[in-house]
Enzyme design. Sequence first.
Site, mmCIF file in Angstrom:
data_model
loop_
_atom_site.group_PDB
_atom_site.id
_atom_site.type_symbol
_atom_site.label_atom_id
_atom_site.label_comp_id
_atom_site.label_asym_id
_atom_site.label_seq_id
_atom_site.Cartn_x
_atom_site.Cartn_y
_atom_site.Cartn_z
ATOM 1 N N ARG B 218 -2.945 -22.727 27.234
ATOM 2 C CA ARG B 218 -3.654 -23.195 26.043
ATOM 3 C C ARG B 218 -3.881 -24.694 26.147
ATOM 4 N NH1 ARG B 218 -2.798 -19.104 21.719
ATOM 5 N NH2 ARG B 218 -3.073 -17.223 22.986
ATOM 6 N N GLU B 220 -4.518 -26.877 24.045
ATOM 7 C CA GLU B 220 -4.445 -27.547 22.744
ATOM 8 C C GLU B 220 -3.549 -28.775 22.826
ATOM 9 O OE1 GLU B 220 -2.799 -24.142 21.012
ATOM 10 O OE2 GLU B 220 -4.726 -23.113 20.750
ATOM 11 N N ARG B 226 7.026 -26.344 18.512
ATOM 12 C CA ARG B 226 6.786 -24.920 18.752
ATOM 13 C C ARG B 226 5.599 -24.633 19.662
ATOM 14 N NH1 ARG B 226 4.516 -26.430 14.011
ATOM 15 N NH2 ARG B 226 2.613 -25.342 13.394
ATOM 16 N N HIS B 227 4.970 -25.665 20.210
ATOM 17 C CA HIS B 227 3.828 -25.469 21.103
ATOM 18 C C HIS B 227 4.089 -26.047 22.489
ATOM 19 C CE1 HIS B 227 1.655 -25.150 17.181
ATOM 20 N NE2 HIS B 227 1.011 -24.217 17.841
ATOM 21 N N GLU B 364 6.203 -18.076 13.541
ATOM 22 C CA GLU B 364 5.356 -17.010 14.073
ATOM 23 C C GLU B 364 5.698 -16.772 15.532
ATOM 24 O OE1 GLU B 364 1.081 -17.852 14.438
ATOM 25 O OE2 GLU B 364 1.262 -16.511 16.165
ATOM 26 N N SER B 367 1.356 -12.109 17.168
ATOM 27 C CA SER B 367 0.113 -11.939 16.434
ATOM 28 C C SER B 367 -0.531 -10.676 16.972
ATOM 29 C CB SER B 367 -0.766 -13.164 16.684
ATOM 30 O OG SER B 367 -1.820 -13.210 15.788
ATOM 31 N N ARG B 415 9.567 -18.417 22.171
ATOM 32 C CA ARG B 415 9.909 -18.627 20.761
ATOM 33 C C ARG B 415 11.022 -17.683 20.294
ATOM 34 N NH1 ARG B 415 4.313 -19.748 17.346
ATOM 35 N NH2 ARG B 415 3.824 -21.764 18.294
#
Lengths: 441, 441
Positions: B218, B220, B226-227, B364, B367, B415
């Site tokens: 990712r 991002e 958490r990322h 989370e 998903s 996670r």
Amino acid sequence: MKGRLLIAETPRHIGETVTIAGWVSVRRDHGKLIFLDIRDRSGSVQAIVLPSAGPAYEAAQEIRSEHVVAIEGLVKERPGGAEKAGSALGGIELEISAIRTISAPAETLPFEISVPELDLNLDTLLDHRTIALRNARLQAIFRIYSTMLSAYAARMRAADFLEIKTPKLVGSATEGGANFFTVNYFDRKAYLAQSPQFYKQAGISIFERVFEVGSVFRAEPHFTTRHVNEYVGLDAELGFISDFSEVMDELEATIKYVFAEIGKERASELALYGAALPADVPIPRLRLSEAVDILRESYGKEIEGGDIDAEGERMIGEYVKEKFGSDFVFLTHYPTALRPFYTMPSADDPSVTESFDLIYRGLEIASGGQRIHDYAQLSESIRSRGMNPDDFASYLDVFRYGCPPHGGWGLGSERIVQKLLGLGSIKEAILYPRDVKRLSP
Amino acid sequence: MKGRLLIAETPRHIGETVTIAGWVSVRRDHGKLIFLDIRDRSGSVQAIVLPSAGPAYEAAQEIRSEHVVAIEGLVKERPGGAEKAGSALGGIELEISAIRTISAPAETLPFEISVPELDLNLDTLLDHRTIALRNARLQAIFRIYSTMLSAYAARMRAADFLEIKTPKLVGSATEGGANFFTVNYFDRKAYLAQSPQFYKQAGISIFERVFEVGSVFRAEPHFTTRHVNEYVGLDAELGFISDFSEVMDELEATIKYVFAEIGKERASELALYGAALPADVPIPRLRLSEAVDILRESYGKEIEGGDIDAEGERMIGEYVKEKFGSDFVFLTHYPTALRPFYTMPSADDPSVTESFDLIYRGLEIASGGQRIHDYAQLSESIRSRGMNPDDFASYLDVFRYGCPPHGGWGLGSERIVQKLLGLGSIKEAILYPRDVKRLSP
């Protein structure tokens, strides 16, 4: 789907009305009778619908190949004469009482998939990959592949290896330069890992024995039947070895376990290819120099530059099959100049290394050996190749503070299945292969 | 190493002379006696050497922390008073008769690792990752992680999912644009897969039930606890569902199995963190709109834009723990506008979807939901988002020829461990994490 019975379970429900769901492989209209071959993930069964079924018979008029349907029907034994030979479910048929179309195709398939063997050239096969894989024989490849993955991990865990996951994005093209894909990583460059080599060596300095199943990226512009640019590597590394024969012992035990499990779990898939498991004999271990002599003497083939090419590997594969009855051979003691800088040179002859390739039916499927674990020796090996130890600082940290003798291997998962099934190209053993020209589907 | 006994096995050899090998965690010189704490992958034991041991006593003078040694010694029960509480091997000691240094560190460690808990800030911890991981408490994270991987695969296989491996290099940035890393792929661009979404959907059109454990990338530019930019996804997809509750059922059974296995196999590792397994109660399922109401009414928190932020997830986590005694909650029916184009809208209210997030202790971790399986509906969904179905041609092929209703999930492996152990950052649950600033070691 509630209330659904898998097709493979129908023989235990003779005389009962059940609901199955799946794809219509074939529809045959015999005037009064309509036959539908239905497949699900567990198997395939014939269903028939008679005019007396009323609405179900009407519905069956509209059904076409690849419709996804739910069928309610009575499970019956098929009359002996109509039994399909060779199919476990050939003795069963479903007399349909209701049909519901779950999903109707927007179009008919570009080619027929319900044939024993698809006759497509490789490019067409890969261009229409998802469709082609509706064919049972092609699916068998990946059922075997899945079993291979699970057997590999099971054997590694049983031998006390810890499963690790290491990064595929790396900050430097470490292992000596070429063949790395570059990635635009925010405001700088990253590289795609060519192997988990450095990380698994770090792993043994922590956990002694580690394995990884992970993506490997090679930016080599190959156009062969045995190369792709992305594959799944089965890696392992183990510490506290006395010498590199222990690494081969461990790999030999692993590969034999994997094949034994495939034989147990995937007999019917193997049968679709007429594939035989490799003979369970000890794997012969030949020095590369012996193999070179054999090639010269028995095959009239001269080896230049020390390493054996693909043709040479095939010949040595034939040789060991004939001489030792083995489908495998370990070639050992590769020249130091042909191996990466971290490879342990032999104590009695530093021009060769404590390294091996594993050849399966004439194709290299694994490469491995003992690694240098001494900090000073490793630094010197880097320098001797014209590189700078400072560029390897965090890798060298693994050895700076006490690291046991260790070795390991990288095993190509897809080549195992390719050679087991006799597939023409490694690309057939990969769901969606990547090569110089192919990045899709 | 031939003849080596693992430390964990020493209690079965009391009164015998054995050989162990490992790292020296601590050396204490008590004048006459020298104590060495030795660790290997199986555990840790105290060894003592007396002046009467002669050469071994001389050798022990030179031994330092992190030396890798082989030790021959007599296994003895330790006198009661000296027993170390809480250690399975505390009742044993080795009286050394011979020491051999296998590998001597070139340098001493930059910090002490043989302490119960390392006191390093996150950057230092990650800069010196391989060294820090010599600490037993840090190792426990990855022993648990390894068990999680194996339990996930075992549960998936038991539920008849086929393990697949899909490409991480893709030809187009398909799922809607941003957040892809670009790769220089020979003479063109490739992208790193952001998820195996399209390939696992293709997978169910072939095999009905598939799972994958694979790298996810990712792009991002997050700076949170958490990322990360590369992680390991635990994906699954299943066909022939009646509705998306079956997907949640399957995920709930899976996650519970995973935790149960961690509890069975990794009790001592959990104890190092004082970590408790999640309560084994049914996972409550709340519509997102209900959660929004709860946040407003019970926490005075207003949600803008429909989606719950990280703080909201923490609050809902607290809420379900208090109200249902559950460490998990499924939040369902996310707004259509917030979910990808392939998400199935609810039949009774197309402004929301048959989708969910799974929250574990306020974070989370997964998903998922039902996907659109009808070709026309999917094409229309693509158009309704201002995209061109032609750009998704090979993906749409999956649905053009008959595809069953299906759904699935993407679960973040790291996670799970982060929240189970109460780690401050997800990066602590990754061997070599990658973030905007970090591409090494």
